[in-house]
Write a protein that holds these residues in place. Structure first.
Motif, PDB file in Angstrom:
ATOM      1  N   LEU A 111      18.945  -2.000   1.147  1.00 39.41           N
ATOM      2  CA  LEU A 111      17.701  -2.568   0.632  1.00 39.41           C
ATOM      3  C   LEU A 111      16.544  -1.705   1.140  1.00 39.41           C
ATOM      4  O   LEU A 111      16.668  -1.029   2.163  1.00 39.41           O
ATOM      5  N   HIS A 112      15.414  -1.781   0.433  1.00 39.10           N
ATOM      6  CA  HIS A 112      14.260  -0.973   0.830  1.00 39.10           C
ATOM      7  C   HIS A 112      13.900  -1.203   2.304  1.00 39.10           C
ATOM      8  O   HIS A 112      13.732  -0.259   3.074  1.00 39.10           O
ATOM      9  N   GLY A 113      13.824  -2.455   2.700  1.00 40.29           N
ATOM     10  CA  GLY A 113      13.455  -2.757   4.089  1.00 40.29           C
ATOM     11  C   GLY A 113      14.475  -2.226   5.092  1.00 40.29           C
ATOM     12  O   GLY A 113      14.111  -1.816   6.197  1.00 40.29           O
TER      13      GLY A 113
ATOM     14  N   ALA B 264      11.298  -6.022   8.398  1.00 36.80           N
ATOM     15  CA  ALA B 264      11.086  -4.618   8.739  1.00 36.80           C
ATOM     16  C   ALA B 264       9.639  -4.210   8.456  1.00 36.80           C
ATOM     17  O   ALA B 264       9.008  -3.510   9.251  1.00 36.80           O
ATOM     18  N   GLU B 265       9.094  -4.665   7.327  1.00 40.25           N
ATOM     19  CA  GLU B 265       7.722  -4.271   6.979  1.00 40.25           C
ATOM     20  C   GLU B 265       6.703  -5.043   7.823  1.00 40.25           C
ATOM     21  O   GLU B 265       5.604  -4.553   8.083  1.00 40.25           O
ATOM     22  N   VAL B 266       7.053  -6.250   8.247  1.00 44.43           N
ATOM     23  CA  VAL B 266       6.188  -6.996   9.172  1.00 44.43           C
ATOM     24  C   VAL B 266       6.092  -6.233  10.494  1.00 44.43           C
ATOM     25  O   VAL B 266       5.000  -5.962  11.018  1.00 44.43           O
TER      26      VAL B 266
ATOM     27  N   GLY C 228       8.299   5.627   8.588  1.00 47.87           N
ATOM     28  CA  GLY C 228       9.692   5.319   8.271  1.00 47.87           C
ATOM     29  C   GLY C 228      10.051   5.484   6.806  1.00 47.87           C
ATOM     30  O   GLY C 228      11.223   5.425   6.440  1.00 47.87           O
ATOM     31  N   HIS C 229       9.043   5.687   5.941  1.00 54.14           N
ATOM     32  CA  HIS C 229       9.302   5.669   4.501  1.00 54.14           C
ATOM     33  C   HIS C 229       9.784   6.993   3.934  1.00 54.14           C
ATOM     34  O   HIS C 229      10.509   7.008   2.949  1.00 54.14           O
ATOM     35  N   THR C 230       9.345   8.115   4.515  1.00 53.10           N
ATOM     36  CA  THR C 230       9.811   9.400   3.979  1.00 53.10           C
ATOM     37  C   THR C 230      11.307   9.543   4.274  1.00 53.10           C
ATOM     38  O   THR C 230      12.091   9.929   3.402  1.00 53.10           O
TER      39      THR C 230
ATOM     40  N   ALA D  20      16.376   0.485   4.616  1.00 56.58           N
ATOM     41  CA  ALA D  20      16.172   1.938   4.661  1.00 56.58           C
ATOM     42  C   ALA D  20      14.952   2.273   5.512  1.00 56.58           C
ATOM     43  O   ALA D  20      14.947   3.247   6.277  1.00 56.58           O
ATOM     44  N   VAL D  21      13.916   1.448   5.395  1.00 58.62           N
ATOM     45  CA  VAL D  21      12.703   1.666   6.192  1.00 58.62           C
ATOM     46  C   VAL D  21      12.979   1.417   7.681  1.00 58.62           C
ATOM     47  O   VAL D  21      12.449   2.115   8.551  1.00 58.62           O
ATOM     48  N   ALA D  22      13.824   0.437   7.980  1.00 57.54           N
ATOM     49  CA  ALA D  22      14.188   0.172   9.379  1.00 57.54           C
ATOM     50  C   ALA D  22      14.854   1.408   9.988  1.00 57.54           C
ATOM     51  O   ALA D  22      14.467   1.871  11.070  1.00 57.54           O
TER      52      ALA D  22
ATOM     53  N   VAL E 296       3.946  -9.403   2.399  1.00 54.02           N
ATOM     54  CA  VAL E 296       3.259  -8.711   3.497  1.00 54.02           C
ATOM     55  C   VAL E 296       2.906  -7.274   3.162  1.00 54.02           C
ATOM     56  O   VAL E 296       2.223  -6.614   3.936  1.00 54.02           O
ATOM     57  N   ASP E 297       3.405  -6.766   2.033  1.00 52.21           N
ATOM     58  CA  ASP E 297       3.189  -5.346   1.792  1.00 52.21           C
ATOM     59  C   ASP E 297       2.878  -5.017   0.343  1.00 52.21           C
ATOM     60  O   ASP E 297       1.740  -4.721  -0.009  1.00 52.21           O
ATOM     61  N   SER E 298       3.889  -5.130  -0.528  1.00 55.30           N
ATOM     62  CA  SER E 298       3.720  -4.513  -1.843  1.00 55.30           C
ATOM     63  C   SER E 298       2.708  -5.209  -2.746  1.00 55.30           C
ATOM     64  O   SER E 298       2.126  -4.569  -3.613  1.00 55.30           O
TER      65      SER E 298
HETATM   66 ZN    ZN Z   1       7.998  -0.249   2.237  1.00 53.55          ZN
END
Ligand code: ZN
Ligand code: NAD
Length: 359
Positions: free
Chosen positions: A259-261, A179-181, A242-244, A263-265, A131-133
């Protein structure tokens, strides 16, 4: 279904089809060029043979590396490039990135650099990568100092998504992808956000129809934003919601704990709560965000033991921060993110200090 990413210079397809890896992928099977499958030690044993069959090349070489964010390094990147050279790959060779975002980012960056750029194809196998990268052409590796600090824009030739491979994805990884969805709903699509609230159980159960629907809509959002702003001069920055915050947490925790997701959450929730504090958004919206993140089993609180000053210092280093000021994606509520160009670091530090005191 098939979508397209429309760029100034060309367009490329995103194929989303359950069972795709069990059939023949004609566009790849008919291509005469040499190919190298790049994957990791989890995904390779599960799907590399299927991919070889799908492209009609049982002898296609495979390069494998250990799995995980901690491996998205210059050292692995260098190993892959040397391997490509040893194999004698020429400019017309293609790299097939089979795996999650770590493989997509690293293999894509190697394709961007090898002989000043060769073609590559994304075959994402995590929900996050689907869905993202895998869409949009951002490729990179991490440095100890920060996430994705070395990279390039290099668009894939095509993206092939087989949602069936998600059956083997560990539960925690699956939820991190949600989270990215959810991010697309949170930043730009209140209707999608409501649909996710209504279908949370079906998604968590990985029901095929709902899952395919969520992947399709997410890819459509990503493709639209990338088409409008390929190199992130404007709108594309909204995807960093949410990424910074999240990148700062990932770096401070050494890429190991979250996990990346995840941390983004946490980062999305912090951005939302900070926006409420600044008077940009209503508390009801930030509560809705927290409720949905928690239903997906995702964390929303700042991990304990992190100092506010340390987090803000890392956020300043994040490449999304323009010189001197802090550039953040803030929120006006569900479906309405915006770029705040001049965030006061003092207010942010005070907000984070209050968060960590509350934990
Ligand atoms: Zn991301
Ligand atoms: P990942 O690549 O580490 O994959 C997660 C884990 O799942 C790994 O252990 C992997 O081996 C395993 N796995 C993958 N597919 C599997 C399957 N089908 N069955 C069983 N196991 C499987 O992590 P990720 O979450 O996919 O990607 C995170 C990375 O993506 C981060 O480095 C992040 O910076 C990057 N990213 C890049 C962009 C971009 O635009 N380029 C966007 C978002 C995230």
């Amino acid at each position: 279904p098939e979508l397209h990413v429309e760029l100034a210079a060309r367009r490329y397809p995103i194929h989303i089809e359950s069972g795709l890896l069990r059939r023949r992928i004609a566009a790849l099977a008919q291509a005469p060029e040499r190919m190298l499958i790049v994957t990791d030690d989890n995904v390779g044993p599960l799907y590399a043979d299927a991919l070889k069959q799908a492209i009609g090349r049982p002898d296609c070489p495979v390069w494998r590396m250990p799995a995980g964010e901690a491996e998205k390094t210059l050292a692995r990147f260098g190993e892959l490039l040397e391997h490509m050279a040893e194999r004698g790959l020429t400019r017309d060779a293609r790299v097939l990135a089979l795996g999650g975002g770590v493989i997509g980012d690293l293999a894509g960056f190697a394709a961007a650099c090898y002989m000043r750029g060769i073609a590559f194809v994304q075959i994402p196998t995590t929900l996050l990568a689907m869905v993202d990268s895998s869409v949009g052409g951002k490729t990179a590796v991490d440095l100890p100092a920060g996430k994705n600090l070395v990279g390039a824009f290099h668009q894939p030739q095509a993206v092939y998504i087989d949602p069936d491979v998600l059956a083997t994805l560990p539960e925690r990884e699956f939820r991190a992808g949600l989270a990215e969805v959810l991010k697309y709903g949170a930043i730009a699509d209140a209707r999608f956000f409501g649909w996710l609230e209504d279908n949370a159980e079906a998604l968590l159960a990985r029901d095929a129809a709902e899952l395919e629907g969520a992947i399709l809509l997410s890819c459509r959002h990503k493709a639209d934003i990338v088409a409008r702003d390929e190199t992130e001069q404007g709108d594309r920055a909204l995807l960093n919601f949410g990424h910074t915050f999240g990148h700062a947490l990932e770096v401070l925790l050494d890429y190991g704990t979250l996990l990346h997701g995840e941390a983004v959450a946490i980062g999305m929730q912090l951005a939302a709560d900070f926006s409420v504090e600044l008077g940009h958004a209503d508390i009801g919206d930030s509560q809705r965000l927290r409720a949905l993140l928690n239903r997906f089993g995702l964390p929303t609180a700042l991990p304990t033991g992190l100092g506010a000053d340390a987090v803000v210092a890392k956020m300043r280093l994040d490449k999304k921060a323009a010189a001197g000021r802090l550039r953040l994606i803030l929120w006006r509520g569900v479906g309405k993110a915006f770029i705040a160009g001049d965030v006061d670091a003092g207010a942010l530090t005070a907000f984070l200090a209050a968060q960590s005191a509350g934990n």
